[in-house]
Design a protein around this motif. Structure first.
Motif, PDB file in Angstrom:
ATOM      1  N   VAL A  83      10.785 -49.615  -1.228  1.00 38.36           N
ATOM      2  CA  VAL A  83      10.441 -48.455  -2.050  1.00 38.36           C
ATOM      3  C   VAL A  83       8.968 -48.115  -1.826  1.00 38.36           C
ATOM      4  O   VAL A  83       8.097 -48.995  -1.880  1.00 38.36           O
ATOM      5  N   HIS A  84       8.684 -46.844  -1.552  1.00 38.95           N
ATOM      6  CA  HIS A  84       7.319 -46.389  -1.290  1.00 38.95           C
ATOM      7  C   HIS A  84       7.024 -45.165  -2.158  1.00 38.95           C
ATOM      8  O   HIS A  84       7.837 -44.244  -2.223  1.00 38.95           O
ATOM      9  N   VAL A  85       5.863 -45.148  -2.803  1.00 39.02           N
ATOM     10  CA  VAL A  85       5.425 -43.956  -3.519  1.00 39.02           C
ATOM     11  C   VAL A  85       4.625 -43.098  -2.539  1.00 39.02           C
ATOM     12  O   VAL A  85       3.576 -43.517  -2.045  1.00 39.02           O
ATOM     13  N   THR A  86       5.144 -41.918  -2.238  1.00 37.66           N
ATOM     14  CA  THR A  86       4.475 -41.006  -1.307  1.00 37.66           C
ATOM     15  C   THR A  86       4.060 -39.748  -2.083  1.00 37.66           C
ATOM     16  O   THR A  86       3.187 -39.802  -2.915  1.00 37.66           O
ATOM     17  N   LYS A 106       0.256 -38.284   2.157  1.00 31.02           N
ATOM     18  CA  LYS A 106       1.387 -39.077   1.663  1.00 31.02           C
ATOM     19  C   LYS A 106       2.706 -38.356   1.897  1.00 31.02           C
ATOM     20  O   LYS A 106       3.736 -38.995   2.159  1.00 31.02           O
ATOM     21  N   ALA A 107       2.696 -37.027   1.801  1.00 35.59           N
ATOM     22  CA  ALA A 107       3.921 -36.263   2.036  1.00 35.59           C
ATOM     23  C   ALA A 107       4.372 -36.395   3.484  1.00 35.59           C
ATOM     24  O   ALA A 107       5.576 -36.487   3.762  1.00 35.59           O
ATOM     25  N   TYR A 108       3.422 -36.414   4.430  1.00 42.65           N
ATOM     26  CA  TYR A 108       3.782 -36.613   5.838  1.00 42.65           C
ATOM     27  C   TYR A 108       4.348 -38.013   6.074  1.00 42.65           C
ATOM     28  O   TYR A 108       5.152 -38.220   6.988  1.00 42.65           O
ATOM     29  N   GLU A 109       3.944 -38.970   5.235  1.00 43.26           N
ATOM     30  CA  GLU A 109       4.466 -40.330   5.381  1.00 43.26           C
ATOM     31  C   GLU A 109       5.980 -40.377   5.200  1.00 43.26           C
ATOM     32  O   GLU A 109       6.652 -41.238   5.781  1.00 43.26           O
ATOM     33  N   ASN A 110       6.519 -39.452   4.373  1.00 38.58           N
ATOM     34  CA  ASN A 110       7.978 -39.391   4.233  1.00 38.58           C
ATOM     35  C   ASN A 110       8.648 -39.261   5.594  1.00 38.58           C
ATOM     36  O   ASN A 110       9.599 -39.977   5.915  1.00 38.58           O
ATOM     37  N   GLY A 111       8.152 -38.317   6.397  1.00 41.64           N
ATOM     38  CA  GLY A 111       8.733 -38.093   7.721  1.00 41.64           C
ATOM     39  C   GLY A 111       8.484 -39.254   8.668  1.00 41.64           C
ATOM     40  O   GLY A 111       9.364 -39.646   9.443  1.00 41.64           O
ATOM     41  N   GLU A 112       7.284 -39.800   8.611  1.00 44.27           N
ATOM     42  CA  GLU A 112       6.958 -40.928   9.491  1.00 44.27           C
ATOM     43  C   GLU A 112       7.838 -42.135   9.185  1.00 44.27           C
ATOM     44  O   GLU A 112       8.319 -42.823  10.101  1.00 44.27           O
TER      45      GLU A 112
END
Length: 362
Positions: free
Chosen positions: A154-157, A342-348
């Motif tokens: 689980v990651h908070v992005t 952090k939003a780009y981390e979703n895609g990564e």
């Protein structure tokens, strides 16, 4: 890749989420083949350049899950039982089919809850403990997952929408000219919630007083076709001039319209997110914990709740920030820069999952 969510219903917030997911994934890997489950697959396919199938065609959905490499349950607040238990079970069923068919399954940038029914909590926990990865759009959602016993991967992005950019200024000026909007304006983005007539009256009183105190125009903006009637209902109680946008604009256009405003008074979550993206001062009126969660993450207090907020509270809040609204906007935008990353981390993280733990193409 198959994406499931509340798509094809012309809800601006959810369409913005879908657009942002598609753009982010394609910016990372242009070779990805993307299919979307949609209420209006023809519209979704044409609008976003993807394949799309009817979300209620069980056999087509099953075939799409069987053929995909990865299933994304994307954006919004899909796992909640306030709107409808039927909706909750639909999204959980899609995810569970992905798990049964041994696909990579990711919950992408979502907000969790509210979940009221104990059985709903148990079923949601059972399913989500079996997905491969979960990214959350706010820290408040992490608390609910912990309560449900969902703690693995689980990651908070951040909300996927933070990756979007506004349409060019020239396009926005054309829209404002066509709408007959000239000069400064405050945007109000309402939504209907339990047919709250008292809120409509209080919001109209506040809009009148804000207009008289600031001399700035009032513009109502719908984020869904249903919001048009809500805008008219509130404006109908006003005594001062107002304008209602003639239609629901695209996400990029609406971000641009927001960026030309002086501030945003919003009930709709994504009106507040768009305001933050544009670096505007925002006044959030809460109808759902997701509003409080977002405002907390950007360091802003809600004005009040839809059930109890008064015109006096709204006006007092606007007066308290009006002279410093540009400074507030800059402070919010600085926090948003972190949320964009952090939003780009979703895609990564999605690409990492599909490529066996490695970010980038296999």
């Amino acid at each position: 890749m198959l994406i499931s969510g509340y798509y094809g219903f012309d809800n601006l917030g959810d369409e913005a989420v879908l657009l942002s997911i598609i753009k982010t994934l394609r910016s990372l890997d242009k070779s990805l083949e993307i299919t979307v489950l949609s209420a209006r697959p023809d519209v979704t396919a044409a609008r976003y350049g993807v394949k799309a199938i009817n979300r209620t065609d069980f056999l087509a959905v099953l075939r799409s899950i069987f053929r995909c490499d990865m299933l994304i349950s994307g954006g919004g607040s899909l796992f909640q039982d306030i709107t409808s238990r039927t909706s909750l079970f639909y999204y959980l069923s899609v995810v569970f089919l992905g798990i049964l068919l041994r696909k990579k399954v990711m919950v992408y940038g979502q907000g969790m809850g509210p979940l009221i029914d104990n059985m709903d909590k148990k079923i949601t926990s059972f399913v989500l403990r079996r997905v491969d990865m979960i990214t959350l759009r706010d820290s408040s959602s992490l608390g609910l997952l912990n309560e449900l016993g969902v703690k693995r991967n689980v990651h908070v992005t951040a909300d996927p929408v933070f990756t979007l950019a506004p349409s060019p200024d020239a396009r926005i000026r054309e829209i404002l000219d066509a709408e007959g909007i000239h000069g400064n304006y405050i945007l109000i983005a309402p939504r209907s919630w339990y047919d709250n007539e008292l809120f409509r009256i209080e919001m109209a009183k506040a809009a009148d007083e804000i207009y008289l105190k600031t001399g700035v125009g009032v513009v109502y903006c719908p984020f869904h076709e249903d919001d048009m009637e809500e805008c008219r209902s509130i404006a109908g109680f006003m005594k001062c001039p107002y304008h209602i946008l003639s239609k629901v604009y695209s996400p990029e256009d609406m971000i641009g319209i927001v960026s030309f405003s002086d501030m945003v008074i919003g009930v709709r979550l994504h009106s507040l997110i768009f305001g933050a993206l544009a670096g505007r001062a925002i006044a959030g009126i809460s109808y759902d914990p997701k509003i409080n969660g977002f405002l907390k993450d950007i360091g802003v207090e809600p004005v009040g709740t839809m059930k109890t907020v008064t015109a006096e509270q709204i006006v007092r809040y606007v007066e308290s920030i009006w002279d410093g609204r540009e400074r507030m906007g800059r402070e919010i935008k600085a926090r948003v820069e972190i949320l964009k990353q952090k939003a780009y981390e979703n895609g990564e993280l999605a690409l990492s999952l599909i490529n066996g733990g490695r970010y980038g193409k296999s």
